[in-house]
Design a protein around this motif. Structure first.
Motif, PDB file in Angstrom:
ATOM      1  N   VAL A 152      73.067  64.955 102.000  1.00 30.86           N
ATOM      2  CA  VAL A 152      73.746  65.358 103.222  1.00 30.86           C
ATOM      3  C   VAL A 152      73.726  66.871 103.297  1.00 30.86           C
ATOM      4  N   ALA A 153      73.025  67.390 104.284  1.00 29.51           N
ATOM      5  CA  ALA A 153      73.011  68.828 104.541  1.00 29.51           C
ATOM      6  C   ALA A 153      73.672  69.063 105.881  1.00 29.51           C
ATOM      7  N   GLN A 154      73.880  70.332 106.236  1.00 35.40           N
ATOM      8  CA  GLN A 154      74.586  70.619 107.471  1.00 35.40           C
ATOM      9  C   GLN A 154      73.772  70.256 108.704  1.00 35.40           C
ATOM     10  N   TYR A 155      72.468  70.070 108.549  1.00 37.18           N
ATOM     11  CA  TYR A 155      71.652  69.698 109.696  1.00 37.18           C
ATOM     12  C   TYR A 155      71.468  68.200 109.811  1.00 37.18           C
ATOM     13  N   GLY A 156      71.943  67.413 108.845  1.00 34.90           N
ATOM     14  CA  GLY A 156      71.801  65.967 108.904  1.00 34.90           C
ATOM     15  C   GLY A 156      71.608  65.359 107.524  1.00 34.90           C
ATOM     16  N   THR A 157      71.074  64.147 107.477  1.00 36.49           N
ATOM     17  CA  THR A 157      70.841  63.455 106.214  1.00 36.49           C
ATOM     18  C   THR A 157      69.346  63.253 105.990  1.00 36.49           C
ATOM     19  N   GLU A 158      68.977  63.130 104.736  1.00 34.95           N
ATOM     20  CA  GLU A 158      67.569  62.945 104.385  1.00 34.95           C
ATOM     21  C   GLU A 158      67.479  62.045 103.161  1.00 34.95           C
ATOM     22  N   GLU A 159      66.540  61.104 103.187  1.00 26.79           N
ATOM     23  CA  GLU A 159      66.398  60.200 102.042  1.00 26.79           C
ATOM     24  C   GLU A 159      65.797  60.951 100.856  1.00 26.79           C
ATOM     25  N   TYR A 160      66.501  60.873  99.730  1.00 24.11           N
ATOM     26  CA  TYR A 160      66.068  61.552  98.514  1.00 24.11           C
ATOM     27  C   TYR A 160      65.327  60.610  97.581  1.00 24.11           C
ATOM     28  N   ALA A 161      65.782  59.361  97.489  1.00 24.51           N
ATOM     29  CA  ALA A 161      65.149  58.393  96.586  1.00 24.51           C
ATOM     30  C   ALA A 161      65.415  56.990  97.098  1.00 24.51           C
ATOM     31  N   SER A 162      64.505  56.084  96.787  1.00 28.43           N
ATOM     32  CA  SER A 162      64.645  54.688  97.191  1.00 28.43           C
ATOM     33  C   SER A 162      64.082  53.793  96.092  1.00 28.43           C
ATOM     34  N   PHE A 163      64.824  52.757  95.736  1.00 27.02           N
ATOM     35  CA  PHE A 163      64.400  51.837  94.674  1.00 27.02           C
ATOM     36  C   PHE A 163      64.517  50.418  95.207  1.00 27.02           C
ATOM     37  N   THR A 164      63.407  49.698  95.221  1.00 25.27           N
ATOM     38  CA  THR A 164      63.430  48.312  95.692  1.00 25.27           C
ATOM     39  C   THR A 164      62.581  47.442  94.773  1.00 25.27           C
ATOM     40  N   ARG A 165      63.177  46.351  94.314  1.00 25.25           N
ATOM     41  CA  ARG A 165      62.473  45.321  93.568  1.00 25.25           C
ATOM     42  C   ARG A 165      63.449  44.170  93.371  1.00 25.25           C
ATOM     43  N   PRO A 166      62.976  42.943  93.435  1.00 23.17           N
ATOM     44  CA  PRO A 166      63.903  41.807  93.313  1.00 23.17           C
ATOM     45  C   PRO A 166      64.628  41.813  91.968  1.00 23.17           C
ATOM     46  N   THR A 167      65.899  41.439  92.021  1.00 22.39           N
ATOM     47  CA  THR A 167      66.669  41.229  90.796  1.00 22.39           C
ATOM     48  C   THR A 167      66.979  39.746  90.684  1.00 22.39           C
ATOM     49  N   GLY A 168      67.430  39.359  89.523  1.00 25.44           N
ATOM     50  CA  GLY A 168      67.755  37.947  89.325  1.00 25.44           C
ATOM     51  C   GLY A 168      66.649  37.232  88.569  1.00 25.44           C
ATOM     52  N   LYS A 169      66.080  36.174  89.146  1.00 24.29           N
ATOM     53  CA  LYS A 169      65.063  35.377  88.472  1.00 24.29           C
ATOM     54  C   LYS A 169      63.712  35.557  89.158  1.00 24.29           C
ATOM     55  N   GLY A 170      62.649  35.161  88.462  1.00 25.79           N
ATOM     56  CA  GLY A 170      61.324  35.244  89.040  1.00 25.79           C
ATOM     57  C   GLY A 170      60.421  36.191  88.273  1.00 25.79           C
ATOM     58  N   GLU A 171      59.143  36.121  88.548  1.00 21.09           N
ATOM     59  CA  GLU A 171      58.136  36.882  87.810  1.00 21.09           C
ATOM     60  C   GLU A 171      58.335  38.389  87.953  1.00 21.09           C
ATOM     61  N   TYR A 172      58.734  38.831  89.129  1.00 21.73           N
ATOM     62  CA  TYR A 172      58.847  40.271  89.378  1.00 21.73           C
ATOM     63  C   TYR A 172      60.291  40.781  89.303  1.00 21.73           C
ATOM     64  N   ALA A 173      61.180  39.930  88.860  1.00 23.81           N
ATOM     65  CA  ALA A 173      62.588  40.325  88.794  1.00 23.81           C
ATOM     66  C   ALA A 173      62.829  41.253  87.607  1.00 23.81           C
ATOM     67  N   ARG A 174      63.920  42.005  87.687  1.00 28.50           N
ATOM     68  CA  ARG A 174      64.316  42.875  86.591  1.00 28.50           C
ATOM     69  C   ARG A 174      65.838  42.885  86.517  1.00 28.50           C
ATOM     70  N   PRO A 175      66.385  43.271  85.381  1.00 32.83           N
ATOM     71  CA  PRO A 175      67.843  43.273  85.238  1.00 32.83           C
ATOM     72  C   PRO A 175      68.501  44.196  86.260  1.00 32.83           C
ATOM     73  N   ARG A 176      69.701  43.798  86.733  1.00 30.82           N
ATOM     74  CA  ARG A 176      70.422  44.613  87.711  1.00 30.82           C
ATOM     75  C   ARG A 176      70.746  45.986  87.135  1.00 30.82           C
TER      76      ARG A 176
END
Length: 355
Positions: A152-176
């Motif tokens: 959050v800057a004085q001119y607005g907001t900007e995305e700094y980082a993003s993390f997406t991957r399934p959690t729970g069960k399945g081949e591509y899942a990872r621990p929460r």
């Protein structure tokens, strides 16, 4: 605050062109501008007609560029504008010279200030500039398998980082916890003054529990907000609810409250603290002031010659800074500032006890 340019003006004054980017910047400027300063900017003014062949309609508004010699400054909080009144000493229409005018400065208006800046005034401008570049608040939004961090800057907001991957069960899942750890690492790298942790359901509370274990310093300055979405949508909900303004205000108050509490404790034990203009001036003269606490309203009154102190406020500030002390200007709008007002508007935490 955005500083567009710096230069030298007439008679050794500093010439500074700035763009206030939010209401806080306008508030800062209200404590920097003083009678006798020059302020230059675009405005509109009702111009009387000189044409004898046309009926006098009381004048029509024209856009002109003016330079005012400042007489008074008013921060109109609820109108989100700064009113700077004075005499026109320069204008794109010479027939307007010598007239009184009020320059209404709003967010994103460019103005040029020409004055003899005192050190704390320039520091205030530069801190406002730094706040636009270095976010003091981060918004983290999280749900199952997805986390985002926005600055959050004085001119607005900007995305700094993003993390997406399934959690729970399945081949591509990872621990929460792996997702939460990445979120904590990103927040730790940013090291903001405050964090808003938002999202739907209970995932954000689980993320906060993880932060308390693995990143306790971040967890201590984190508050949670319920939102129906994450990412840009979640950030929009946070801003719409006013949570950001609440956190920023609380952060500022917390810093001032910590200092005033420390002062009160030292005063109670008769140790390293003093208050009142004469006592603080004496401590500054001896080089004993570690942190100077001064109220913004009182400082402005003293500088404009409307105060009651028998000592010069600027002499105290200069003495403290010259000897390596810190100067903190309190806002009179909040409770810590009111407590400082009751002590005469000025106090000091000392390096050592004065007999």
């Amino acid at each position: 605050m955005r500083i567009q340019s710096r230069g030298r003006g007439e008679e050794g004054r500093t010439r500074l062109t700035v763009v206030p980017e939010n209401v806080d910047d306008l508030w800062h400027l209200s404590y920097v501008l003083e009678p006798g300063d020059n302020v230059e900017g675009d405005t509109s003014r009702r111009i009387q007609r000189d044409d004898d062949q046309m009926r006098d309609t009381g004048g029509e508004r024209e856009h002109i560029h003016v330079t005012l010699e400042v007489e008074d400054v008013e921060f109109a909080r609820f109108a989100n504008r700064l009113r700077v009144g004075g005499v026109i000493v320069g204008a794109s229409r010479e027939d307007q010279l010598g007239h009184h005018h009020t320059l209404n400065v709003e967010e994103h208006d460019e103005i040029t200030i020409e004055k003899y800046f005192k050190p704390d005034q320039m520091e205030r401008i530069e801190e406002a500039e730094a706040a636009a570049e270095n976010p003091d608040v981060a918004i983290a939004t999280v749900e199952e398998g997805e986390a985002h961090v926005h600055t959050v800057a004085q001119y607005g907001t900007e995305e700094y980082a993003s993390f997406t991957r399934p959690t729970g069960k399945g081949e591509y899942a990872r621990p929460r916890d792996e997702l939460f750890q990445e979120l904590g690492d990103a927040l730790g790298h940013l090291d903001p003054d405050a964090v808003i942790l938002a999202g739907p359901g209970f995932t954000k509370q689980d993320a906060l529990d993880h932060l308390e274990e693995e990143h306790p310093d971040i967890a201590k300055k984190t508050t949670t907000v319920d939102t129906s979405g994450v990412g840009d949508r979640g950030v929009h909900e946070v801003l719409k609810r006013g949570a950001l303004e609440d956190v920023q205000t609380e952060t500022r108050i917390a810093r001032e409250a910590e200092l005033i509490d420390e002062l009160t404790e030292e005063m109670a034990t008769g140790e390293k603290a003093t208050y009142g203009p004469e006592a603080v001036a004496e401590a500054a003269e001896y080089g004993a002031v570690e942190t100077l606490l001064v109220l913004d309203d009182r400082l402005r009154e003293e500088r404009q010659g409307a105060g009651e102190w028998d000592v010069d406020a600027d002499d105290i500030i200069t003495s403290v800074e010259r000897q390596g002390g810190d100067v903190v200007v309190f806002s009179g709008e909040f409770e810590p500032g009111q407590r400082l007002k009751n002590l005469g508007g000025i106090a000091a935490l000392l390096r050592y006890r004065l007999e």
